[in-house]
Scaffold this active site. Structure first.
Site, PDB file in Angstrom:
ATOM      1  N   HIS A   1      -5.771  -1.909  -7.254  1.00 58.78           N
ATOM      2  CA  HIS A   1      -5.778  -0.846  -6.690  1.00 58.78           C
ATOM      3  C   HIS A   1      -7.663  -0.592  -7.302  1.00 58.78           C
ATOM      4  O   HIS A   1      -7.454  -0.963  -8.671  1.00 58.78           O
ATOM      5  CB  HIS A   1      -5.664   0.401  -6.701  1.00 58.78           C
ATOM      6  CG  HIS A   1      -5.675   1.505  -5.820  1.00 58.78           C
ATOM      7  ND1 HIS A   1      -6.802   2.402  -6.382  1.00 58.78           N
ATOM      8  CD2 HIS A   1      -5.271   1.874  -3.935  1.00 58.78           C
ATOM      9  CE1 HIS A   1      -7.436   3.383  -5.039  1.00 58.78           C
ATOM     10  NE2 HIS A   1      -6.396   2.972  -4.277  1.00 58.78           N
TER      11      HIS A   1
ATOM     12  N   ASP B   1      -0.179   1.163 -14.048  1.00 59.27           N
ATOM     13  CA  ASP B   1       0.123   1.363 -12.729  1.00 59.27           C
ATOM     14  C   ASP B   1       1.441   1.349 -12.445  1.00 59.27           C
ATOM     15  O   ASP B   1       1.789   1.091 -11.683  1.00 59.27           O
ATOM     16  CB  ASP B   1      -1.868   1.194 -12.143  1.00 59.27           C
ATOM     17  CG  ASP B   1      -1.962   1.958 -11.125  1.00 59.27           C
ATOM     18  OD1 ASP B   1      -0.483   2.975 -10.390  1.00 59.27           O
ATOM     19  OD2 ASP B   1      -2.732   2.258  -9.920  1.00 59.27           O
TER      20      ASP B   1
ATOM     21  N   GLN C   1       2.459   3.546  -7.311  1.00 57.14           N
ATOM     22  CA  GLN C   1       3.759   3.181  -6.436  1.00 57.14           C
ATOM     23  C   GLN C   1       4.910   2.381  -6.685  1.00 57.14           C
ATOM     24  O   GLN C   1       5.761   1.870  -5.312  1.00 57.14           O
ATOM     25  CB  GLN C   1       2.915   1.684  -5.830  1.00 57.14           C
ATOM     26  CG  GLN C   1       1.409   1.592  -5.047  1.00 57.14           C
ATOM     27  CD  GLN C   1       1.588   2.743  -3.704  1.00 57.14           C
ATOM     28  OE1 GLN C   1       2.869   2.493  -3.142  1.00 57.14           O
ATOM     29  NE2 GLN C   1       0.927   3.062  -3.022  1.00 57.14           N
TER      30      GLN C   1
ATOM     31  N   LYS D   1       3.054  11.250  -4.157  1.00 60.62           N
ATOM     32  CA  LYS D   1       3.468   9.617  -3.533  1.00 60.62           C
ATOM     33  C   LYS D   1       5.909   9.860  -3.793  1.00 60.62           C
ATOM     34  O   LYS D   1       6.066   8.717  -3.206  1.00 60.62           O
ATOM     35  CB  LYS D   1       3.128   8.328  -4.227  1.00 60.62           C
ATOM     36  CG  LYS D   1       1.556   7.933  -3.997  1.00 60.62           C
ATOM     37  CD  LYS D   1       0.693   6.803  -4.238  1.00 60.62           C
ATOM     38  CE  LYS D   1      -0.238   6.997  -4.119  1.00 60.62           C
ATOM     39  NZ  LYS D   1      -0.863   6.871  -4.079  1.00 60.62           N
TER      40      LYS D   1
ATOM     41  N   CYS E   1      -8.320  -0.127   0.025  1.00 62.57           N
ATOM     42  CA  CYS E   1      -8.562   0.504  -2.417  1.00 62.57           C
ATOM     43  C   CYS E   1      -8.677  -1.076  -2.698  1.00 62.57           C
ATOM     44  O   CYS E   1      -7.438  -0.841  -4.029  1.00 62.57           O
ATOM     45  CB  CYS E   1      -8.044   1.257  -2.228  1.00 62.57           C
ATOM     46  SG  CYS E   1      -8.916   3.044  -1.585  1.00 62.57           S
TER      47      CYS E   1
HETATM   48  N1  7TS Z   1      -3.098   2.444  -7.908  1.00 64.01           N
HETATM   49  C1  7TS Z   1      -2.197   2.263  -6.559  1.00 64.01           C
HETATM   50  C2  7TS Z   1      -1.554   1.595  -7.140  1.00 64.01           C
HETATM   51  C3  7TS Z   1      -2.784   3.228  -5.607  1.00 64.01           C
HETATM   52  O1  7TS Z   1      -1.588   2.798  -5.195  1.00 64.01           O
HETATM   53  C4  7TS Z   1      -2.947   4.639  -6.064  1.00 64.01           C
HETATM   54  C5  7TS Z   1      -2.775   5.228  -4.452  1.00 64.01           C
HETATM   55  C6  7TS Z   1      -4.151   5.136  -6.916  1.00 64.01           C
HETATM   56  C7  7TS Z   1      -3.592   3.685  -8.186  1.00 64.01           C
HETATM   57  C8  7TS Z   1      -4.907   6.079  -7.371  1.00 64.01           C
HETATM   58  O2  7TS Z   1      -3.629   7.385  -6.835  1.00 64.01           O
HETATM   59  P1  7TS Z   1      -4.351   8.452  -6.709  1.00 64.01           P
HETATM   60  O3  7TS Z   1      -2.958   9.359  -6.971  1.00 64.01           O
HETATM   61  O4  7TS Z   1      -4.952   8.866  -8.246  1.00 64.01           O
HETATM   62  O5  7TS Z   1      -5.303   8.801  -6.035  1.00 64.01           O
HETATM   63  N2  7TS Z   1      -3.256   4.418  -3.079  1.00 64.01           N
HETATM   64  C9  7TS Z   1      -3.720   4.687  -2.125  1.00 64.01           C
HETATM   65  C10 7TS Z   1      -2.720   4.056  -1.252  1.00 64.01           C
HETATM   66  O6  7TS Z   1      -2.091   2.684  -0.679  1.00 64.01           O
HETATM   67  N3  7TS Z   1      -3.725   5.179   0.178  1.00 64.01           N
HETATM   68  O7  7TS Z   1      -3.692   5.612  -0.222  1.00 64.01           O
HETATM   69  C11 7TS Z   1      -3.342   6.568  -1.994  1.00 64.01           C
END
Ligand code: 7TS
Length: 405
Positions: free
Chosen positions: A122, A199, A202, A225, A363
């Site tokens: 991501h 990370d 997910q 999530k 992303c």
């Molecule tokens: N890393 C991964 C693998 C992610 O899927 C996401 C968010 C992030 C980092 C960032 O997470 P945040 O909570 O700091 O925003 N992924 C997604 C997605 O797949 N669709 O919307 C957000």
């Protein structure tokens, strides 16, 4: 034990609403999951009964809020089998956890040092490291991916050297659902004395992660999530590494003594928790973890594997449909396109039918570039989804295809 999904769905009133006059089918769980009553109740309870700032007041409410927040940290510690409570840093989510670590390494990386990222990341796990490399003149290397959407582990081995300082890889790809072999990635990096950030944005929602066993140096999670609220998450880091990193932000809470001549910093975890945190969010995050554990991660995995297999089989019966990400180690997510149809158009028609999917590059532009596509349609499932909803998606896609082709 199997899941009583109909009973579980009652915990999520949003799943009973309509969108565009049709029952909502929520398949955008990889972007954010829905929030059960138990978590919403904890949020309401906080604001109704003990909203106050923490670690500061002598008064009753402040103490109550502080105790609840620190208890939440303890719940999270136990869930991830983290050794010390000080290793649980509350953040605003995965993105801020990664930035905290990347910022911290700016003072120790040198020109010519190497850091390794993967092709499956991501943007949150790419851009902060690029910024770090710009600052330090360290070199960014990339583990390539294969057509199946897996990491090329042979190439990874070749990239590692005594120059490698850091490796950062996601546990699960948000765009393809691939579960990466993080155990092996960590073990190999450690043989070269490199540190590894995983990370977990997910993965933590689907897999119960034992951080002592995994031996990751850093691990980041977002509460939203995994049935928690937005704007809160944790960064796990090994104590000695967190101690060696400089503070990310300055302000209240993170200090020991402040004079105009010199400021000394608080110990862990407060050194990295400047300012008033999302107190209610932290407490609600722990509630979400309790909720998921009550359902049971084994049960969740078993049920989601069934949903994934069902959806994959049904989708592949649609002519012209291609699934991206064909690893046999996947979370319950399908990313796909239909020949001749732009993912955005398909997503828009599905939305008219009440089906929420995500379209675009998710992303993760380097993955889309690899497949030479502008994006995909992504349907991501959680334990409250059903096979009937998947059937409805399939019908929707068939209808949309007729309209668009
Ligand atoms: N890393 C991964 C693998 C992610 O899927 C996401 C968010 C992030 C980092 C960032 O997470 P945040 O909570 O700091 O925003 N992924 C997604 C997605 O797949 N669709 O919307 C957000």
């Amino acid at each position: 034990m199997s899941l009583d999904v109909q009973k579980i769905r009652k915990d999520f009133p949003i799943l009973s609403r309509e969108v565009n006059g049709k029952p909502l089918v929520y398949f955008d769980n990889a972007a954010t999951s829905q929030t059960p009553n138990q978590v919403v109740d904890a949020i309401v309870d906080y604001y109704h009964r003990y909203n106050a700032n923490i670690h500061r007041g002598v008064h009753h409410l402040s103490q109550q809020a502080t105790d609840a927040y620190e208890e939440a940290r303890e719940t999270i510690r136990k869930h991830f089998n983290i050794r010390y409570k000080e290793e649980v840093i509350f953040t605003s989510g995965t993105t801020s956890g990664i930035n905290l670590v990347a910022y911290g390494y700016a003072s120790s990386l040198k020109k010519g040092d190497e850091v390794i990222v993967s092709a499956l990341e991501h943007h949150s796990n790419i851009v902060p490291w690029q910024m770090l490399c710009e600052k330090t003149e360290a070199i960014l290397k990339v583990i390539p991916m294969t057509d199946a959407g897996e990491l090329d582990m042979h190439a990874y081995t070749e990239l590692l050297s005594d120059k490698t300082q850091l490796v950062f890889v996601n546990h699960v790809s948000n765009a393809l659902g691939t579960i990466n072999p993080v155990e092996e990635i960590i073990e190999k990096a450690h043989q070269f004395g490199a540190q590894v950030l995983i990370d977990g944005a997910q993965s933590a929602s689907h897999i119960k992660v034992d951080l002592q066993e995994l031996d990751a140096d850093f691990y980041t999670v977002s509460a939203h999530k995994m049935c928690g609220p937005t704007g809160v998450g944790i960064l796990y880091g090994k104590k000695e590494l967190l101690e060696s990193l400089p503070p990310y932000q300055g302000g209240g809470e993170m200090i020991d003594q402040v004079t105009f001549e010199k400021t000394t910093y608080a110990g862990l975890p407060h050194k990295f928790e400047a300012g008033t945190p999302d107190i209610c969010g932290g407490i609600a995050f722990a509630k979400a973890i309790d909720y998921l554990n009550h359902i049971g991660f084994e049960n969740i995995k078993h049920y989601e594997d069934e949903l994934l297999a069902y959806a994959t089989e049904k989708l592949l019966t649609i002519e012209g449909l291609k699934i991206y990400g064909e690893s046999n180690r996947k979370t319950s997510l399908v990313s796909f396109n239909i020949e001749g149809i732009h993912p955005y158009d398909l997503g828009t028609i599905l939305d008219k039918m009440g089906i929420a999917v995500r379209t675009g590059h998710h992303c993760a532009q380097p993955i889309m570039d690899y497949f030479k596509i502008p994006g995909t349609v992504r349907a991501s499932f959680y334990f409250y989804n059903t096979k009937e909803e998947i059937d409805y998606l399939i019908e929707g896609i068939i209808k949309a295809k007729k309209m668009l082709l």
